[in-house]
Design an enzyme around this catalytic site. Sequence first.
Site, PDB file in Angstrom:
ATOM      1  N   ARG A 152      30.881  46.520  28.834  1.00  0.00           N
ATOM      2  CA  ARG A 152      31.033  45.759  30.075  1.00  0.00           C
ATOM      3  C   ARG A 152      29.840  45.977  31.007  1.00  0.00           C
ATOM      4  O   ARG A 152      29.402  45.042  31.697  1.00  0.00           O
ATOM      5  CB  ARG A 152      32.335  46.185  30.762  1.00  0.00           C
ATOM      6  CG  ARG A 152      32.726  45.341  31.966  1.00  0.00           C
ATOM      7  CD  ARG A 152      34.118  45.691  32.452  1.00  0.00           C
ATOM      8  NE  ARG A 152      34.450  44.955  33.660  1.00  0.00           N
ATOM      9  CZ  ARG A 152      34.905  45.516  34.790  1.00  0.00           C
ATOM     10  NH1 ARG A 152      35.098  46.822  34.846  1.00  0.00           N
ATOM     11  NH2 ARG A 152      35.191  44.785  35.844  1.00  0.00           N
ATOM     12  N   HIS A 201      27.803  42.889  32.521  1.00  0.00           N
ATOM     13  CA  HIS A 201      27.662  42.693  33.965  1.00  0.00           C
ATOM     14  C   HIS A 201      26.209  42.799  34.405  1.00  0.00           C
ATOM     15  O   HIS A 201      25.819  42.194  35.410  1.00  0.00           O
ATOM     16  CB  HIS A 201      28.538  43.686  34.727  1.00  0.00           C
ATOM     17  CG  HIS A 201      29.973  43.297  34.771  1.00  0.00           C
ATOM     18  ND1 HIS A 201      30.724  43.311  35.923  1.00  0.00           N
ATOM     19  CD2 HIS A 201      30.814  42.856  33.797  1.00  0.00           C
ATOM     20  CE1 HIS A 201      31.959  42.900  35.665  1.00  0.00           C
ATOM     21  NE2 HIS A 201      32.034  42.632  34.376  1.00  0.00           N
ATOM     22  N   ASN A 254      32.495  44.747  40.509  1.00  0.00           N
ATOM     23  CA  ASN A 254      31.959  45.888  39.764  1.00  0.00           C
ATOM     24  C   ASN A 254      32.562  47.219  40.175  1.00  0.00           C
ATOM     25  O   ASN A 254      32.161  48.272  39.647  1.00  0.00           O
ATOM     26  CB  ASN A 254      30.438  45.948  39.938  1.00  0.00           C
ATOM     27  CG  ASN A 254      29.721  44.869  39.157  1.00  0.00           C
ATOM     28  OD1 ASN A 254      30.251  44.337  38.185  1.00  0.00           O
ATOM     29  ND2 ASN A 254      28.512  44.535  39.569  1.00  0.00           N
ATOM     30  N   HIS A 279      37.173  41.445  25.078  1.00  0.00           N
ATOM     31  CA  HIS A 279      38.394  41.943  25.723  1.00  0.00           C
ATOM     32  C   HIS A 279      39.327  42.636  24.726  1.00  0.00           C
ATOM     33  O   HIS A 279      40.407  43.073  25.103  1.00  0.00           O
ATOM     34  CB  HIS A 279      39.124  40.800  26.436  1.00  0.00           C
ATOM     35  CG  HIS A 279      38.438  40.311  27.658  1.00  0.00           C
ATOM     36  ND1 HIS A 279      38.819  39.180  28.341  1.00  0.00           N
ATOM     37  CD2 HIS A 279      37.360  40.792  28.327  1.00  0.00           C
ATOM     38  CE1 HIS A 279      38.018  38.994  29.380  1.00  0.00           C
ATOM     39  NE2 HIS A 279      37.129  39.954  29.390  1.00  0.00           N
TER      40      HIS A 279
END
Length: 326
Positions: A62, A66, A94, A192
């Site tokens: 992640r 991001h 975040n 996910h």
Amino acid sequence: MRSSVVLLLPVALLLFPGTTPAAAQLVESFYSNTCPNVEAIVREEMEKIIGAAPSLAGPLLRLHFHDCFVRGCDASVLLNSTEGNLAERDAKPNKSLRGFSSVDRVKAKIEAACPNTVSCADLLTIMARDAIVLAKGPFWPVTLGRRDGTVSSAFEAANELPPSSGDIPQLTKIFASKGLDLRDLVVLSGAHTLGTAHCPSYADRLYNFSSSYAADPMLDSEYAEKLKMRCKSVDDKAMLSEMDPGSYKTFDTSYYRHVSKRRGLFQSDAALLTDAATRDYVQRIATGKFDDEFFRDFSESMIKMGNVAVLTGAEGEIRKKCYVPN
């Protein structure tokens, strides 16, 4: 125990239509003379990190995601805020990011072996790949040569990251702005399969969803009741839920089986069933007969994402410490 799938992708797959001149400068052998053991050093440390805390695989992936969606893959997500600047890592989307100390740990090992040589952006890209491999996912070659950015903005992060509440038109627009298409959207959503999420990221699907529905009608009612038992309110910030129940530490295709049964945790997961192309992909991978196809697709989409708006050549810098510019 299932072994990781090793994908030997042709060089042609490392560059895609629309590849920027900067991304074209990335090569697997970038550190062959200056830090030839960089990937081995990262892998050794990652084996220790994931061995001690398997649940960190998702958060490390992640972090890379991001990072790439804001200013490109330049490690700007790793920079600390300063008195005069609120950095990406402190933006609302975040706030739940984890794994920063693991990046610092690996960076220290690399600096000891090859001072002032390997960028934090490259390091994060390698770590994300290795996190997937160590979670029983596919291996793919990582091209290197990214440079580190010196700017990090919480405002940009809040406006450019794909929201967990996003629908297909919104998500498609955001992905397209990064040179990623609808296939990348449904494939990268498969990430996910790893990790957990705090209640505020999905609780609005459970309580006061709309004037007509208490809960999101696109969410399986039995699953919604189970989630309510864990997430007591939209303000519950302590409780975590697995994004891929029963398999959140393993990279596999069970996420798509959950989504196909209307048991995706986020609205963005449920949205995959509202578009014909993404729905067909979800239902195909959910059969469990095309795991290798998904692994190949995921590898290709990760390569594309890792090439987004990279800095190369004389751009940016090579940070000594990932959390502060030189």
